[in-house]
Design a protein around this motif. Structure first.
Motif, PDB file in Angstrom:
ATOM      1  N   ASN A  98       3.448   0.291  -5.679  1.00  0.00           N
ATOM      2  CA  ASN A  98       4.445  -0.731  -5.992  1.00  0.00           C
ATOM      3  C   ASN A  98       5.852  -0.188  -5.749  1.00  0.00           C
ATOM      4  OD1 ASN A  98       5.058   0.922  -8.186  1.00  0.00           O
ATOM      5  ND2 ASN A  98       3.986  -0.372  -9.673  1.00  0.00           N
ATOM      6  N   ALA A  99       6.835  -0.966  -6.117  1.00  0.00           N
ATOM      7  CA  ALA A  99       8.217  -0.587  -5.821  1.00  0.00           C
ATOM      8  C   ALA A  99       8.630   0.696  -6.534  1.00  0.00           C
ATOM      9  CB  ALA A  99       9.148  -1.727  -6.217  1.00  0.00           C
ATOM     10  N   LYS A 100       7.954   1.051  -7.633  1.00  0.00           N
ATOM     11  CA  LYS A 100       8.256   2.268  -8.368  1.00  0.00           C
ATOM     12  C   LYS A 100       7.443   3.460  -7.882  1.00  0.00           C
ATOM     13  CE  LYS A 100       9.670  -0.147 -12.590  1.00  0.00           C
ATOM     14  NZ  LYS A 100       9.424  -0.309 -14.056  1.00  0.00           N
ATOM     15  N   GLY A 101       6.625   3.238  -6.858  1.00  0.00           N
ATOM     16  CA  GLY A 101       5.822   4.316  -6.315  1.00  0.00           C
ATOM     17  C   GLY A 101       4.502   4.537  -7.025  1.00  0.00           C
ATOM     18  N   LYS A 102       4.166   3.675  -7.992  1.00  0.00           N
ATOM     19  CA  LYS A 102       2.910   3.814  -8.721  1.00  0.00           C
ATOM     20  C   LYS A 102       1.761   3.250  -7.890  1.00  0.00           C
ATOM     21  CE  LYS A 102       0.598   2.683 -13.063  1.00  0.00           C
ATOM     22  NZ  LYS A 102       0.708   1.977 -14.372  1.00  0.00           N
ATOM     23  N   GLU A 103       0.685   4.019  -7.797  1.00  0.00           N
ATOM     24  CA  GLU A 103      -0.445   3.586  -6.983  1.00  0.00           C
ATOM     25  C   GLU A 103      -1.207   2.453  -7.667  1.00  0.00           C
ATOM     26  OE1 GLU A 103      -4.333   5.382  -4.573  1.00  0.00           O
ATOM     27  OE2 GLU A 103      -3.038   6.722  -5.744  1.00  0.00           O
ATOM     28  N   VAL A 104      -1.629   1.475  -6.875  1.00  0.00           N
ATOM     29  CA  VAL A 104      -2.394   0.337  -7.364  1.00  0.00           C
ATOM     30  C   VAL A 104      -3.884   0.647  -7.244  1.00  0.00           C
ATOM     31  CG1 VAL A 104      -2.865  -2.118  -7.042  1.00  0.00           C
ATOM     32  CG2 VAL A 104      -0.563  -1.228  -6.633  1.00  0.00           C
ATOM     33  N   LYS A 105      -4.644   0.349  -8.288  1.00  0.00           N
ATOM     34  CA  LYS A 105      -6.078   0.595  -8.247  1.00  0.00           C
ATOM     35  C   LYS A 105      -6.746  -0.361  -7.261  1.00  0.00           C
ATOM     36  CE  LYS A 105      -6.444   2.231 -13.020  1.00  0.00           C
ATOM     37  NZ  LYS A 105      -7.061   1.989 -14.350  1.00  0.00           N
ATOM     38  N   GLY A 106      -7.651   0.185  -6.478  1.00  0.00           N
ATOM     39  CA  GLY A 106      -8.355  -0.645  -5.504  1.00  0.00           C
ATOM     40  C   GLY A 106      -9.559   0.088  -4.956  1.00  0.00           C
ATOM     41  N   THR A 107     -10.377  -0.617  -4.185  1.00  0.00           N
ATOM     42  CA  THR A 107     -11.556  -0.023  -3.565  1.00  0.00           C
ATOM     43  C   THR A 107     -11.461  -0.193  -2.056  1.00  0.00           C
ATOM     44  OG1 THR A 107     -12.786  -2.103  -3.793  1.00  0.00           O
ATOM     45  CG2 THR A 107     -13.014  -0.483  -5.562  1.00  0.00           C
ATOM     46  N   VAL A 108     -12.007   0.784  -1.328  1.00  0.00           N
ATOM     47  CA  VAL A 108     -11.959   0.765   0.132  1.00  0.00           C
ATOM     48  C   VAL A 108     -13.351   0.508   0.687  1.00  0.00           C
ATOM     49  CG1 VAL A 108     -11.426   2.091   2.205  1.00  0.00           C
ATOM     50  CG2 VAL A 108     -10.010   2.352   0.168  1.00  0.00           C
ATOM     51  N   ASP A 109     -13.454  -0.467   1.557  1.00  0.00           N
ATOM     52  CA  ASP A 109     -14.684  -0.738   2.309  1.00  0.00           C
ATOM     53  C   ASP A 109     -14.502  -0.106   3.680  1.00  0.00           C
ATOM     54  OD1 ASP A 109     -16.771  -1.714   3.799  1.00  0.00           O
ATOM     55  OD2 ASP A 109     -16.469  -3.819   3.281  1.00  0.00           O
ATOM     56  N   LYS A 110     -15.040   1.086   3.861  1.00  0.00           N
ATOM     57  CA  LYS A 110     -14.825   1.822   5.105  1.00  0.00           C
ATOM     58  C   LYS A 110     -15.553   1.170   6.281  1.00  0.00           C
ATOM     59  CE  LYS A 110     -13.892   6.318   2.960  1.00  0.00           C
ATOM     60  NZ  LYS A 110     -12.512   6.440   3.450  1.00  0.00           N
ATOM     61  N   ASP A 111     -16.639   0.454   6.010  1.00  0.00           N
ATOM     62  CA  ASP A 111     -17.341  -0.233   7.093  1.00  0.00           C
ATOM     63  C   ASP A 111     -16.555  -1.455   7.576  1.00  0.00           C
ATOM     64  OD1 ASP A 111     -19.470   1.543   7.062  1.00  0.00           O
ATOM     65  OD2 ASP A 111     -20.521   0.429   5.506  1.00  0.00           O
ATOM     66  N   GLY A 112     -15.909  -2.127   6.640  1.00  0.00           N
ATOM     67  CA  GLY A 112     -15.166  -3.331   7.006  1.00  0.00           C
ATOM     68  C   GLY A 112     -13.690  -3.101   7.231  1.00  0.00           C
ATOM     69  N   ASN A 113     -13.228  -1.842   7.065  1.00  0.00           N
ATOM     70  CA  ASN A 113     -11.786  -1.536   7.196  1.00  0.00           C
ATOM     71  C   ASN A 113     -10.950  -2.432   6.286  1.00  0.00           C
ATOM     72  OD1 ASN A 113     -12.464   0.401   9.035  1.00  0.00           O
ATOM     73  ND2 ASN A 113     -11.464  -0.547  10.789  1.00  0.00           N
ATOM     74  N   LEU A 114     -11.340  -2.447   4.990  1.00  0.00           N
ATOM     75  CA  LEU A 114     -10.673  -3.304   4.013  1.00  0.00           C
ATOM     76  C   LEU A 114     -10.337  -2.506   2.759  1.00  0.00           C
ATOM     77  CD1 LEU A 114     -12.928  -6.509   4.031  1.00  0.00           C
ATOM     78  CD2 LEU A 114     -10.652  -6.302   5.027  1.00  0.00           C
ATOM     79  N   TRP A 115      -9.214  -2.821   2.152  1.00  0.00           N
ATOM     80  CA  TRP A 115      -8.866  -2.355   0.811  1.00  0.00           C
ATOM     81  C   TRP A 115      -8.749  -3.577  -0.077  1.00  0.00           C
ATOM     82  CZ3 TRP A 115      -4.871  -3.585  -2.449  1.00  0.00           C
ATOM     83  CH2 TRP A 115      -4.678  -2.762  -3.565  1.00  0.00           C
ATOM     84  N   ARG A 116      -9.418  -3.541  -1.251  1.00  0.00           N
ATOM     85  CA  ARG A 116      -9.382  -4.672  -2.174  1.00  0.00           C
ATOM     86  C   ARG A 116      -8.790  -4.219  -3.503  1.00  0.00           C
ATOM     87  NH1 ARG A 116     -14.598  -5.181   0.215  1.00  0.00           N
ATOM     88  NH2 ARG A 116     -14.807  -7.100   1.457  1.00  0.00           N
ATOM     89  N   PRO A 117      -7.872  -4.991  -4.065  1.00  0.00           N
ATOM     90  CA  PRO A 117      -7.311  -4.613  -5.370  1.00  0.00           C
ATOM     91  C   PRO A 117      -8.355  -4.750  -6.467  1.00  0.00           C
ATOM     92  CG  PRO A 117      -6.510  -6.783  -4.707  1.00  0.00           C
ATOM     93  CD  PRO A 117      -7.275  -6.236  -3.533  1.00  0.00           C
ATOM     94  N   SER A 118      -8.356  -3.834  -7.423  1.00  0.00           N
ATOM     95  CA  SER A 118      -9.272  -3.908  -8.564  1.00  0.00           C
ATOM     96  C   SER A 118      -8.714  -4.773  -9.681  1.00  0.00           C
ATOM     97  CB  SER A 118      -9.554  -2.499  -9.100  1.00  0.00           C
ATOM     98  OG  SER A 118     -10.186  -1.700  -8.117  1.00  0.00           O
ATOM     99  N   GLU A 119      -7.443  -5.065  -9.623  1.00  0.00           N
ATOM    100  CA  GLU A 119      -6.793  -5.935 -10.587  1.00  0.00           C
ATOM    101  C   GLU A 119      -5.714  -6.722  -9.856  1.00  0.00           C
ATOM    102  OE1 GLU A 119      -3.846  -2.437 -12.274  1.00  0.00           O
ATOM    103  OE2 GLU A 119      -5.724  -2.888 -13.294  1.00  0.00           O
ATOM    104  N   SER A 120      -5.290  -7.801 -10.459  1.00  0.00           N
ATOM    105  CA  SER A 120      -4.311  -8.642  -9.772  1.00  0.00           C
ATOM    106  C   SER A 120      -2.995  -7.895  -9.580  1.00  0.00           C
ATOM    107  CB  SER A 120      -4.061  -9.928 -10.564  1.00  0.00           C
ATOM    108  OG  SER A 120      -3.503  -9.617 -11.824  1.00  0.00           O
TER     109      SER A 120
END
Length: 413
Positions: free
Chosen positions: A101-123
């Motif tokens: 985010n704008a403060k540099g804090k990493e957002v929780k998420g999961t990576v689908d390496k087969d689909g080349n996707l990152w999905r947020p774990s929370e809104s």
């Protein structure tokens, strides 16, 4: 003699050629000249020794793995809160994705390496700028990376309130459904997505499903009654999720609760008795009086919905002529239509013998108090043998149907 002479000259030319070739090879092998032969990569011939400074051969440099963020587009605005990040990579297995985010804090998420996707774990947050960094290892040990930014949508005016009937820390009976309510009707086309974002985790694990009771209410029940003393955690992640007609979910929520001991009440109209079992063992048999023929009790499986040690039953609004106001002790509601388990000292002489109630399960004052002290909201009561069948929806009737029938109320097929 002419053919023979020509053949002799041919052999002579071959011999001369062979001698010249041998001379060239010998010269290349033995010459101390600085001239380098044009074969063998410009290096020394067989058997020669050269130092590292004399070698001109170089290994080909490994190709770099290129990466790029493809979605959301660079500097995109009004991005929805649950948007996926899509990227390209020539080395998917070793690709890392980081969203901050704008403060540099990493957002929780999961990576689908087969689909080349990152999905947020929370809104994500409303109206916030995020930076995406996609990287893979480079040949020199550094990171080969690409970055992109996007900004989420501003908080809309049309937000749907999502609420849970149950709260953190509660202990409930084995028949307690999980109940979610919405501040406005959810169109059918959005209900599957709503279910996908409502996850239930039980310990020990138990199969279960959601069922839509109406457009504003959805329940969850396991395949069989909750296992006694289970832990149940459920998460509803609907903040920023489209809920139809320009409306979005207002917030996320979680609930952490416990299932108590198993307590099952079984009422048989033939014997006019209630059998109370705790963890499979009979702990009490209670004489009862059920609804008379003009106001029969419902046969079916219900659960305790609410409890009141002392209350007043007032039916005068519904029936000004024949209605009544009566003080009641140890009342436990089991239907929306007004059927309760409660103490009825006026019918103690009929309990175990005749039905004289207005549809309730009458018990004595003493046993009503005892039972009230044993039950939890969500404990199960099954009534059988009366003139009227329980109508689904008249209370928490989640157990008044088979699991296969119950699953038909889910939009996840």
């Amino acid at each position: 003699m002419a053919p023979s002479a020509r053949g002799g000259r041919s052999r002579l030319r071959l011999a001369v050629t062979a001698v010249l070739a041998g001379t060239l090879l010998l010269t290349a092998a033995c010459s101390g000249s600085d001239d380098k032969p044009s074969w063998q990569g410009g290096g020394a011939g067989a058997g020669a020794s050269t130092g590292p400074e004399e070698s001109t051969s170089t290994a080909p440099a490994p190709a770099l793995s290129t990466v790029a963020v493809t979605s959301p587009a660079a500097d995109a605005t009004s991005v929805e809160l649950w948007s996926e990040v899509k990227y390209n990579s020539e080395d998917p297995a070793n690709t890392e994705v980081k969203v901050t985010n704008a403060k540099g804090k990493e957002v929780k998420g999961t990576v689908d390496k087969d689909g080349n996707l990152w999905r947020p774990s929370e809104s994500l947050a409303w109206g916030t700028k995020y930076t995406v960094t996609v990287s893979t290892p480079a040949a020199d040990g550094k990171q080969n990376s690409a970055t992109s930014t996007f900004t989420t949508m501003k908080q809309p005016a049309n937000l749907v309130r999502v609420s849970s009937f149950l709260a953190d820390g509660q202990t409930v009976g084995v028949g307690m459904p999980l109940i979610m309510k919405f501040g406005r009707p959810i169109p059918e086309k959005y209900r599957a997505e709503v279910e996908r974002r409502m996850t239930v985790t039980a310990t020990p694990a138990q199969e279960g499903t959601w069922r839509w009771i109406s457009s504003t209410e959805v329940h969850f029940r396991p395949q069989t009654y909750w296992k006694a003393n289970s832990k149940v955690f459920y998460k509803v992640a609907l903040k920023g999720v489209k809920l139809g007609d320009g409306w979005y979910g207002r917030s996320d929520l979680t609930v952490d609760l416990k299932i108590g001991r198993e307590l099952i009440m079984t009422v048989d109209n033939k014997t006019k008795k209630m059998t109370v079992k705790e963890n499979g063992k009979v702990i009490k048999t209670i004489p009862v009086s059920l609804g008379k023929k003009s106001t029969p009790s419902s046969s079916g499986t219900m659960v305790v919905m609410e409890k009141a040690a002392h209350t007043i039953f007032d039916t005068t609004d519904e029936d000004p002529v024949n209605g009544y106001k009566t003080p009641i002790d140890w009342a436990q509601r089991i239907t929306y239509s007004g059927q309760f388990i409660h103490a009825a000292p006026w019918s103690e002489g009929q309990q175990g013998r005749r039905n004289v109630s207005h549809g309730c399960v009458n018990v004595s004052e003493a046993l009503g108090e005892w039972l009230f002290g044993k039950t939890l909201m969500g404990d199960v009561i099954t009534v059988s043998g009366t003139e009227e069948k329980l109508k689904n929806g008249n209370g928490w009737t989640d157990w008044n149907m088979s699991y296969e029938e119950y699953k038909k109320g889910s939009y996840l097929k």
